[in-house]
Each structure stands twice: as C-alpha cells, then as structure tokens.
Design a protein around this motif. Sequence first.
Motif, PDB file in Angstrom:
ATOM      1  N   GLN A 256       0.812  -1.221   0.000  1.00  0.00           N
ATOM      2  CA  GLN A 256       0.000   0.000   0.000  1.00  0.00           C
ATOM      3  C   GLN A 256       0.849   1.275   0.000  1.00  0.00           C
ATOM      4  O   GLN A 256       0.336   2.357   0.252  1.00  0.00           O
ATOM      5  N   GLY A 257       2.131   1.129  -0.297  1.00  0.00           N
ATOM      6  CA  GLY A 257       3.001   2.296  -0.366  1.00  0.00           C
ATOM      7  C   GLY A 257       4.027   2.311   0.762  1.00  0.00           C
ATOM      8  O   GLY A 257       3.877   1.613   1.768  1.00  0.00           O
ATOM      9  N   THR A 258       5.069   3.126   0.600  1.00  0.00           N
ATOM     10  CA  THR A 258       6.146   3.195   1.595  1.00  0.00           C
ATOM     11  C   THR A 258       6.507   4.651   1.875  1.00  0.00           C
ATOM     12  O   THR A 258       6.201   5.555   1.086  1.00  0.00           O
ATOM     13  N   ASN A 259       7.182   4.847   2.989  1.00  0.00           N
ATOM     14  CA  ASN A 259       7.628   6.181   3.415  1.00  0.00           C
ATOM     15  C   ASN A 259       9.150   6.261   3.300  1.00  0.00           C
ATOM     16  O   ASN A 259       9.874   6.221   4.289  1.00  0.00           O
ATOM     17  N   ASP A 260       9.636   6.352   2.094  1.00  0.00           N
ATOM     18  CA  ASP A 260      11.079   6.318   1.884  1.00  0.00           C
ATOM     19  C   ASP A 260      11.793   7.505   2.515  1.00  0.00           C
ATOM     20  O   ASP A 260      12.883   7.365   3.071  1.00  0.00           O
TER      21      ASP A 260
ATOM     22  N   THR B  19      -0.825  -0.367   7.880  1.00  0.00           N
ATOM     23  CA  THR B  19      -0.669   0.069   6.497  1.00  0.00           C
ATOM     24  C   THR B  19      -1.934   0.795   6.029  1.00  0.00           C
ATOM     25  O   THR B  19      -2.973   0.730   6.664  1.00  0.00           O
ATOM     26  N   LYS B  20      -1.813   1.452   4.920  1.00  0.00           N
ATOM     27  CA  LYS B  20      -2.887   2.302   4.406  1.00  0.00           C
ATOM     28  C   LYS B  20      -4.193   1.512   4.277  1.00  0.00           C
ATOM     29  O   LYS B  20      -4.209   0.411   3.730  1.00  0.00           O
ATOM     30  N   ASP B  21      -5.279   2.087   4.816  1.00  0.00           N
ATOM     31  CA  ASP B  21      -6.628   1.531   4.809  1.00  0.00           C
ATOM     32  C   ASP B  21      -6.820   0.403   5.820  1.00  0.00           C
ATOM     33  O   ASP B  21      -7.921  -0.124   5.948  1.00  0.00           O
ATOM     34  N   SER B  22      -5.760   0.019   6.527  1.00  0.00           N
ATOM     35  CA  SER B  22      -5.884  -0.966   7.599  1.00  0.00           C
ATOM     36  C   SER B  22      -5.692  -0.285   8.944  1.00  0.00           C
ATOM     37  O   SER B  22      -5.176   0.832   9.031  1.00  0.00           O
TER      38      SER B  22
ATOM     39  N   GLU C  65       9.275   2.839   7.360  1.00  0.00           N
ATOM     40  CA  GLU C  65       9.134   2.793   5.898  1.00  0.00           C
ATOM     41  C   GLU C  65       7.837   2.123   5.472  1.00  0.00           C
ATOM     42  O   GLU C  65       7.239   2.484   4.460  1.00  0.00           O
ATOM     43  N   THR C  66       7.380   1.155   6.227  1.00  0.00           N
ATOM     44  CA  THR C  66       6.178   0.410   5.840  1.00  0.00           C
ATOM     45  C   THR C  66       4.914   0.907   6.548  1.00  0.00           C
ATOM     46  O   THR C  66       3.833   0.363   6.302  1.00  0.00           O
ATOM     47  N   PHE C  67       5.039   1.943   7.390  1.00  0.00           N
ATOM     48  CA  PHE C  67       3.869   2.478   8.097  1.00  0.00           C
ATOM     49  C   PHE C  67       3.095   3.407   7.155  1.00  0.00           C
ATOM     50  O   PHE C  67       3.114   4.626   7.269  1.00  0.00           O
ATOM     51  N   SER C  68       2.408   2.794   6.190  1.00  0.00           N
ATOM     52  CA  SER C  68       1.765   3.582   5.137  1.00  0.00           C
ATOM     53  C   SER C  68       0.476   4.252   5.587  1.00  0.00           C
ATOM     54  O   SER C  68      -0.148   4.985   4.794  1.00  0.00           O
ATOM     55  N   ARG C  69       0.063   4.078   6.838  1.00  0.00           N
ATOM     56  CA  ARG C  69      -1.037   4.907   7.348  1.00  0.00           C
ATOM     57  C   ARG C  69      -0.628   6.376   7.309  1.00  0.00           C
ATOM     58  O   ARG C  69      -1.492   7.268   7.263  1.00  0.00           O
ATOM     59  N   ARG C  70       0.660   6.641   7.315  1.00  0.00           N
ATOM     60  CA  ARG C  70       1.164   8.010   7.208  1.00  0.00           C
ATOM     61  C   ARG C  70       0.746   8.661   5.890  1.00  0.00           C
ATOM     62  O   ARG C  70       0.633   9.889   5.798  1.00  0.00           O
ATOM     63  N   LEU C  71       0.505   7.857   4.870  1.00  0.00           N
ATOM     64  CA  LEU C  71       0.171   8.387   3.553  1.00  0.00           C
ATOM     65  C   LEU C  71      -1.252   8.930   3.475  1.00  0.00           C
ATOM     66  O   LEU C  71      -1.634   9.521   2.467  1.00  0.00           O
TER      67      LEU C  71
END
Length: 807
Positions: A235-239, A319-322, A431-437
């Motif tokens: 669901q995306g990454t926070n590079d 992750t995003k949407d979870s 990097e994998t905490f895509s809830r940030r997105l």
Amino acid sequence: MKNNQFAIRPTDFDTQIQELQNIHFLTSDNEMITDPIDLFKNFLQIAFVQSHSKAVFKQKLSTYMATPDQDAFEYLNSSSELSVDAFYNVALQLLEFNPDVDFTFEDPLGAMKKIQLKVADHEGNVLTLNELKSAWYWLLATHNKNGHTFIDSLAAKGYFVPFYGEIGEPLLFNGKSMPVFDPHKIIREVVYVESPQDTDEDGKLDLLKAEILRPAESNDGLKVPSLYTASPYNQGTNDETGEKLMHDVNIPLTHKEPNDLNYEDIEYKAPNTKLPEPRKVNSYAEVADETFAREQSYTLNDYFLARGFAVVYAAGIGTKDSDGIRTTGDPEETTSTIAIIEWLAGNRRAFTNKYDNIEIKAWWSNKSVAMTGRSYLGTLATAAATTGVEGLKTVISEAAISSWYDYYRDGGLVIAPGGFPGEDADVLAEETFSRRLQPGDFHKIKPLWDKKLAEITFEQDRTTGNYNTFWDARNYHKNFKNIKADVLMVHGLNDWNVKPRNVERLWNGIRHNGVVQKIILHQGQHIYINAFRSIDYTDIINLWLTHELLGIDNQAEKIIPDVIIQDNVKTETWNSYTDWSNDNNPTVQYGLSADKLVTAPSTNETLTFNDKLDDESFKRYVKHNDDWQKDLTNLTNNKMTDHRLLFTTNNIEETIIDGKVNINLNVASSKNFGMLSFQLIDYGNAKRFNVSPTLLAHNGLAGTFDWREDDLREFTLGKPTDYKMITKGHINLQNRENTYRVNSLEPNTFYPIKVELQPTFYRIPEGHKLGLVIYSTDFGMTVRGNQDIEYSIQTEGSNIIVPVHRD
C-alpha cells in the motif's frame, strides 16, 4: 544453451492421448488420420494459432526446414514417411532454437541431447503414428529457448482463448494447470478482515484491508484456491521519513558490561492482553462494496490468474486503509498475516467496509491457501507457517528471514543487511507504516505511533548488538515444530541482504516435521528467479501448486527434486541433490601457518594486525565499499596488508563446499573489547557470473495471451577475475559463548572462539586456491570506528573446518 527441466511429469501413452484430446490437439477432425505425415501437418496447422488460411499456413510452414535441403512445406508434401530427424528439426525451430547457433539439420538428436531436451521413445528412424502423438505430447511439455514450455508459448499467442468461458474448471496438461480463464474478466474486490488484535489501542479489533483477484467463473459456483502474498510494501512506503531514521555506522565499537544471562532471562513470553469484543454484525453481503484498478502485483501470481487461482494481497497492520501499527516481524504481525488465511479458510470474519459491519464471506474459496513472495513477503509466509494455521497448505518462501536477529545482527554485533548500512527494525517499521500516507488517518494515530516507534528503537538495542527479548519475539526458529504446511524454499547463495543462514536453519529445522520440503539455491543475490531462461521455475511452481491447492495427484512431491542448486562454474547448469548442509557431511580441516592454510596441524606462531587505517583510506572506503573489498582480498595489494591476515592453500583439486564452514581461533585484542570478521575466498583467474542476471528480453515472458509480461533474464559470465568471495561471518569477542551472554575480555589475553560462517554450496575448480581473510571492520556491514586496536591470533590450535560434498 542448456535446458534444465525438473517439472516434466512422466506420463503413460493412454494419458497422453487423453490430455491431447483435452487440449484439442486430438479432435474429431483428425481422429481418423492414419498417416503420420498428415497428422503432423494437422498438428502444425493447429499450433500456428495466428494463421487463419491455407495460404498463410503454407507461407509459415515454408519458413521452417525439415532437412538440410528441404523446407517443411516441401518435405511434408513430398515424403511418404516422417523421419525422426525431420520431426526434431522442425521441433527445435518451434522451440525457437537457431540452426546457426544451437543445432545442425544433420544432427538434431545430438542437439536435443546437448541442450537437454526430451526425446520421445521411438524404435527406428521413422515415426509411427503413435510415436508421433507421443513425440508431440512431449514437445508441448518441453521448454523452448526463451523461457516458455511450447504449450505456454502457444498460450501466449492465443491458443487457449477459445477455451475461455467453455471449460469452467481447471484444465490440466502434464500435471500442470493451463490458462483457460480469461484474465481480463477477473473480479477485483476489497474486504476488511477482522483480526484478533488491537495494536493501535483504539478499543476495537484491527481491520485489515485485503485485495482479491479471482476468476469470473468463481461467481458461477467454481471454488478456487488462493495465492496469498502478505506484502507490507503493497500500500506504499515512506522512503523519505525512513531515510531520516537511518543510523550512523561510522561510530566506534565499545566495551559491553559482562553478564551471566541464561536464555530464560531474555525469553519472549506473550503478554496476557485483554482484547475488545468482536464487532456486532448488522447484515450480510456476497458482493463487495469496493474494488481497485491495479494492484502492486508479483509476476508469478499474475501467471496463475489465468489458470484458475485467486490471488490475495494484504499489507497487514499499520498500512494504508488498515488499522494497527507496524511492529517489524513480531507475533502481532504474524497474527495479522494469518487472519487473512483464516478468513479464506472460513474461520474468521471480514466486512465490506470499515463502518457498516456488513459481513462478507470468502464463499468462492476452496479453503486451500498458498503463500508466495520474496524477502519480507516470504518472511511473513514463514512466520505464518510456524503457527500451523488451518487452510495454509504450502508456503513458497523466497529469500525469506527466519530470524530477524540473523537479518540485522550477527555474533553479538550490529550487522547491516547487505547494501543498507544503518537500517534497522525501526527504520523498516517507519518505511512500511503507510497509514502516514493518509493524513486524516495519520493525525489520529501519530502520538501512539511516535511512542511505539521509540520503543522499537530502544528495544532493538544497537548499543550492544546482543540477542534479547525483542529479537527472541522475532525468532521463528522456536516455532518450526508447528509447521505442518509443505515448504518450498528459494534463496540466493550470494544474498547478503537476507543471508543464507536464514534459509539453512529453516531447511534443517523442519526436516523431522513430516512435511514435504524442497529447496532451490541460485547464484544470485536478493532476486526472484521466476523469469530465468535456464530453469523451469514457473513450471515447478505450477506442478507444486496444482498438487497442493487443487489436490491433484500429479506426483509433484516425487518429481521435483528435494534440492536444486545452480552451479557457480558452468552457465545454465542446475543440478539436483538429495540434501544440503547436512551436519553429517565429511569435512576437511586446515591449520594456519604464516600465510598458508595447511592440512597439517597449525604451527606455533602469533600473527597480528591493526584495524586503524590512515584517514584518507578510511574516508575512501566509507564511500566506496567495493574498493575496500578489492583491497582487502587482493593477494598482491599492500594497502591492507597490516590490517588483515590472509591465508591460502596451495592449488587444490576440485572441491564442493556444502554447508557451514567453522573457524576455531585463539584470539587476543589490545582493548577490553573487539570484533573479528572473516571471508572465505576462491582464488584463481576465471570468468565468473556477473553480480546481477543479464536482461535477455524486456517483457519477454507473457503469462498468457494479451496478459502481463515479465523480463527474461539469465546469469552470464563476466570478464575474468582473480577471486570470488564464497562466504563470510562476524563475531563480537565478548560474545564467545552465545549472542545474549557477554563475557569479559582482558586486553592482550588470548581466548578461544568458534565462528560459524554463512552456509554455502560452492564449487572450487581444480587448480584454484582456497583463501581465508581475517579482519575486523567490515565496511559493508559492521560499525566503522577506525579504532587503534591490535588483534593477535595464535596459530597453534587454530583451524578452519570445511564441510565437503561427496556424490
């Protein structure tokens, strides 16, 4: 070229005939043909999928040669018999081999043998009708020059398009599933699985987003198996924010206070956490509320979407949407991973969205699941398997971590995964905490996330590098005994990201579980191999999954060798073995003598080196790790002479190292702390494989007609080099007993140490030398303090023990 096919299923003649009928090569239109020439022409006409008239068929047929003097059209219209040579001349061209490069028209059978292609049984020089049918069957099952079986190459041209919507169930050929499901009619839906955890502490069980792709036929009653890929990157990454957390490795090694810890002192014990009640179900639905346009797919999964398998992607907690937070490999992440399997197996609830509490079941699922994926993805497959979760039939774990300590640490030291100095569990979590997105969602969770991330940073303990409770929670070895799914492992023998110890411990850790286990070891680094030309990897997986998930008795567990290893000397060569890294392998012991490895006992000498470099060299090596590696291992370069010990054998006979090399040394440090690093080297001028596989054809492999492609690749030889690193290892001298107990280290006092290098399987050619380099700072992996520490080795009693393979 050499063709390595491990997934061809032995098939009797009656079954061959039935399967040829099933795939419409034998039909009511040709069942009365008794002349092999006429039937061969008919087979070719069917195979030329894109030729729709007699004129075009003639045109295409005349571009093939049947004999050195006749093209296929002339031969088939003038000959009364079908010679074996003519058939295989045409067959080789159908398989896209080049007569100017790969074979001659005078000796096609010689080429078939050299390339390692299957030749059908025949009694004479002329094929009978039944021999032709069998030969055509095996041709369809044979790999061509460009990574496809012939039947798959026909599929890519549209052969199975007329089957779409007509079969309604999996179609098998040679024990493998064929692409008879229209990939353009795939149903895409999103569900939210309720997991038994509340990692974001909001008083509600975490909901986890899952993206599903399944055949349209599953709406009409067909129950299908699932390939499930748990990918935290999905669901995306926070590079950018992850990069900011990278740790400085240009810091000194420090003394650690001794302890007398036992394992029980640091053992992870699951907390007794009271969970929220499950959601109240308001209603039920069979149709999802949400769909998606394009997933971040894995090309191996793409291949199976046209073959009657569903594919499920889930990124997991945090992750995003979870819901939830990221935890990098701990039991909470494992719980999150298996929640999806439990839903697919009918043992957990999911909802159509996160608000209405409308439950949706996996009513289309046959309740059989396989997990696929590389690296972190394969790691979560391994973690899931250790739970023994119902419904998980097999895992295909590629380049997978089996203990996170073995990924970020080694021997009481902070050790970077190759290519990522400064990364650690906290960096990966961020990097994998895509809830940030999703800013609206992240705003609510930010305070908790900042707190939890700080806890990870503290508990991972970069100060000591010791094994502790944090790492014990992330050690899947402890639960290997629970694995009841069959396991197919894939790993690179040159993977210094997820180092080979991870797969070796899984391989040996489950050998008494009573499950079927297979392993494929390649010469690559941290890569996929499903698009390699020289091995039928995709067919292996097709045979495996058709057996594991569809319940077909295709003998996959017997046909696929237990161990397949790519040779490191010969190109396009994969060999099968019965085992790997068995502790009962014979060994060769070398003693240390001055700069030599000798089969006699070590001499009585004290050898020293200092770890401190001049500032200019240190700064250069920090920026250019490759320069450091070359200078460290170069036999004639004096730049590192005073900063290493280097030992070599005389020229040796061909030797295969099989398993874990052990080093026993008597060592002293001039400080009350210290570390040693080791590299085992193959010295000898030779062409060796390039570090990365060579691209042969961009988008050269199609999953089926008008469907997703993959790049065709292969390992090729580069320019001659003088050496090749075989394997390496590290140890903190204060962790001489184990990785959680810290020993005292008196300066200039000798202590015995034992170091196990990363396991390998490596062929040293005859006339080469085996070398051992002993040094301290590893510029690619350890901290880099450039400290004035002198290390001393007493050669007497020191040795290196090398396990060797015996056929």
